[in-house]
Motif scaffolding. Sequence first.
Motif, PDB file in Angstrom:
ATOM      1  N   VAL A 266       0.878  -1.172   0.000  1.00  0.00           N
ATOM      2  CA  VAL A 266       0.000   0.000   0.000  1.00  0.00           C
ATOM      3  C   VAL A 266       0.913   1.219   0.000  1.00  0.00           C
ATOM      4  O   VAL A 266       1.776   1.350   0.862  1.00  0.00           O
ATOM      5  CB  VAL A 266      -0.928   0.010   1.237  1.00  0.00           C
ATOM      6  CG1 VAL A 266      -1.816   1.246   1.230  1.00  0.00           C
ATOM      7  CG2 VAL A 266      -1.758  -1.262   1.274  1.00  0.00           C
ATOM      8  N   GLU A 267       0.729   2.090  -0.958  1.00  0.00           N
ATOM      9  CA  GLU A 267       1.597   3.264  -1.077  1.00  0.00           C
ATOM     10  C   GLU A 267       1.497   4.141   0.171  1.00  0.00           C
ATOM     11  O   GLU A 267       0.494   4.125   0.883  1.00  0.00           O
ATOM     12  CB  GLU A 267       1.233   4.071  -2.320  1.00  0.00           C
ATOM     13  CG  GLU A 267       1.595   3.381  -3.622  1.00  0.00           C
ATOM     14  CD  GLU A 267       3.099   3.167  -3.807  1.00  0.00           C
ATOM     15  OE1 GLU A 267       3.906   4.002  -3.340  1.00  0.00           O
ATOM     16  OE2 GLU A 267       3.466   2.155  -4.409  1.00  0.00           O
TER      17      GLU A 267
ATOM     18  N   SER B 205     -10.580   8.815   1.223  1.00  0.00           N
ATOM     19  CA  SER B 205     -11.774   8.100   0.780  1.00  0.00           C
ATOM     20  C   SER B 205     -12.601   7.730   2.005  1.00  0.00           C
ATOM     21  O   SER B 205     -12.165   7.924   3.144  1.00  0.00           O
ATOM     22  CB  SER B 205     -11.397   6.842  -0.010  1.00  0.00           C
ATOM     23  OG  SER B 205     -10.955   5.831   0.869  1.00  0.00           O
ATOM     24  N   ASN B 206     -13.767   7.184   1.751  1.00  0.00           N
ATOM     25  CA  ASN B 206     -14.640   6.741   2.838  1.00  0.00           C
ATOM     26  C   ASN B 206     -14.413   5.272   3.177  1.00  0.00           C
ATOM     27  O   ASN B 206     -15.145   4.712   3.981  1.00  0.00           O
ATOM     28  CB  ASN B 206     -16.112   6.972   2.464  1.00  0.00           C
ATOM     29  CG  ASN B 206     -16.431   8.451   2.386  1.00  0.00           C
ATOM     30  OD1 ASN B 206     -15.881   9.252   3.139  1.00  0.00           O
ATOM     31  ND2 ASN B 206     -17.305   8.828   1.474  1.00  0.00           N
ATOM     32  N   ARG B 207     -13.405   4.657   2.545  1.00  0.00           N
ATOM     33  CA  ARG B 207     -13.133   3.235   2.787  1.00  0.00           C
ATOM     34  C   ARG B 207     -12.421   3.040   4.125  1.00  0.00           C
ATOM     35  O   ARG B 207     -11.645   3.890   4.554  1.00  0.00           O
ATOM     36  CB  ARG B 207     -12.272   2.653   1.674  1.00  0.00           C
ATOM     37  CG  ARG B 207     -12.978   2.602   0.335  1.00  0.00           C
ATOM     38  CD  ARG B 207     -12.203   1.813  -0.665  1.00  0.00           C
ATOM     39  NE  ARG B 207     -11.057   2.579  -1.163  1.00  0.00           N
ATOM     40  CZ  ARG B 207     -10.510   2.394  -2.341  1.00  0.00           C
ATOM     41  NH1 ARG B 207     -10.960   1.465  -3.145  1.00  0.00           N
ATOM     42  NH2 ARG B 207      -9.494   3.111  -2.732  1.00  0.00           N
ATOM     43  N   SER B 208     -12.681   1.877   4.722  1.00  0.00           N
ATOM     44  CA  SER B 208     -11.968   1.513   5.942  1.00  0.00           C
ATOM     45  C   SER B 208     -10.529   1.145   5.578  1.00  0.00           C
ATOM     46  O   SER B 208     -10.201   0.978   4.403  1.00  0.00           O
ATOM     47  CB  SER B 208     -12.649   0.325   6.619  1.00  0.00           C
ATOM     48  OG  SER B 208     -12.456  -0.856   5.837  1.00  0.00           O
ATOM     49  N   ALA B 209      -9.680   0.992   6.599  1.00  0.00           N
ATOM     50  CA  ALA B 209      -8.284   0.617   6.354  1.00  0.00           C
ATOM     51  C   ALA B 209      -8.212  -0.730   5.652  1.00  0.00           C
ATOM     52  O   ALA B 209      -7.427  -0.915   4.712  1.00  0.00           O
ATOM     53  CB  ALA B 209      -7.511   0.578   7.670  1.00  0.00           C
TER      54      ALA B 209
ATOM     55  N   GLU C 274      -9.141  -0.336   2.059  1.00  0.00           N
ATOM     56  CA  GLU C 274      -8.061   0.351   1.339  1.00  0.00           C
ATOM     57  C   GLU C 274      -6.954  -0.635   0.965  1.00  0.00           C
ATOM     58  O   GLU C 274      -6.439  -0.631  -0.147  1.00  0.00           O
ATOM     59  CB  GLU C 274      -7.501   1.479   2.205  1.00  0.00           C
ATOM     60  CG  GLU C 274      -6.717   2.506   1.447  1.00  0.00           C
ATOM     61  CD  GLU C 274      -7.535   3.325   0.470  1.00  0.00           C
ATOM     62  OE1 GLU C 274      -7.037   3.534  -0.650  1.00  0.00           O
ATOM     63  OE2 GLU C 274      -8.657   3.741   0.803  1.00  0.00           O
ATOM     64  N   VAL C 275      -6.591  -1.512   1.894  1.00  0.00           N
ATOM     65  CA  VAL C 275      -5.550  -2.515   1.620  1.00  0.00           C
ATOM     66  C   VAL C 275      -6.032  -3.478   0.540  1.00  0.00           C
ATOM     67  O   VAL C 275      -5.304  -3.798  -0.394  1.00  0.00           O
ATOM     68  CB  VAL C 275      -5.159  -3.276   2.904  1.00  0.00           C
ATOM     69  CG1 VAL C 275      -4.282  -4.481   2.585  1.00  0.00           C
ATOM     70  CG2 VAL C 275      -4.448  -2.335   3.865  1.00  0.00           C
ATOM     71  N   LEU C 276      -7.287  -3.943   0.656  1.00  0.00           N
ATOM     72  CA  LEU C 276      -7.815  -4.861  -0.354  1.00  0.00           C
ATOM     73  C   LEU C 276      -7.871  -4.196  -1.722  1.00  0.00           C
ATOM     74  O   LEU C 276      -7.602  -4.833  -2.745  1.00  0.00           O
ATOM     75  CB  LEU C 276      -9.203  -5.367   0.044  1.00  0.00           C
ATOM     76  CG  LEU C 276      -9.227  -6.361   1.196  1.00  0.00           C
ATOM     77  CD1 LEU C 276     -10.664  -6.700   1.573  1.00  0.00           C
ATOM     78  CD2 LEU C 276      -8.466  -7.627   0.858  1.00  0.00           C
ATOM     79  N   ALA C 277      -8.195  -2.914  -1.771  1.00  0.00           N
ATOM     80  CA  ALA C 277      -8.265  -2.197  -3.048  1.00  0.00           C
ATOM     81  C   ALA C 277      -6.885  -2.112  -3.702  1.00  0.00           C
ATOM     82  O   ALA C 277      -6.779  -2.043  -4.925  1.00  0.00           O
ATOM     83  CB  ALA C 277      -8.838  -0.801  -2.841  1.00  0.00           C
ATOM     84  N   ALA C 278      -5.826  -2.142  -2.903  1.00  0.00           N
ATOM     85  CA  ALA C 278      -4.467  -2.093  -3.451  1.00  0.00           C
ATOM     86  C   ALA C 278      -4.079  -3.414  -4.098  1.00  0.00           C
ATOM     87  O   ALA C 278      -3.175  -3.468  -4.918  1.00  0.00           O
ATOM     88  CB  ALA C 278      -3.464  -1.741  -2.345  1.00  0.00           C
ATOM     89  N   ASP C 279      -4.778  -4.482  -3.730  1.00  0.00           N
ATOM     90  CA  ASP C 279      -4.503  -5.812  -4.290  1.00  0.00           C
ATOM     91  C   ASP C 279      -5.414  -6.006  -5.498  1.00  0.00           C
ATOM     92  O   ASP C 279      -6.545  -6.443  -5.376  1.00  0.00           O
ATOM     93  CB  ASP C 279      -4.748  -6.881  -3.228  1.00  0.00           C
ATOM     94  CG  ASP C 279      -4.457  -8.287  -3.725  1.00  0.00           C
ATOM     95  OD1 ASP C 279      -3.971  -8.433  -4.866  1.00  0.00           O
ATOM     96  OD2 ASP C 279      -4.716  -9.230  -2.970  1.00  0.00           O
TER      97      ASP C 279
END
Length: 101
Positions: free
Chosen positions: A56-57, A63-67, A70-75
Amino acid sequence: TLTAPGQTLFSNATITIVQGKRYGILGPNGMGKTTILRHIAARDLPVPLNWDVILVEQEAKASNRSAVEEVLAADLKTVELLEREEKLLAQLEETVLVEQE
């Protein structure tokens, strides 16, 4: 040997990472901490195939995403599979509804 533009980060070095342990990388700015993490995430260094490596950069856009989200979105692979699952479940539901009519 692990290099970044204009500098050698590691030469004739070894690293052992044990599953289930937590590690921190400390050092001044510009010394290659993020670079080594990118090499690990790209599997340029030997990483067991059954390990998930997600980078994760440092700078995440607001954003309104949880942590966790956010990590899952990076994958990207996981995101793609979750989207595919959602579409398949919708198709399955449609099929079941049509068959019930």
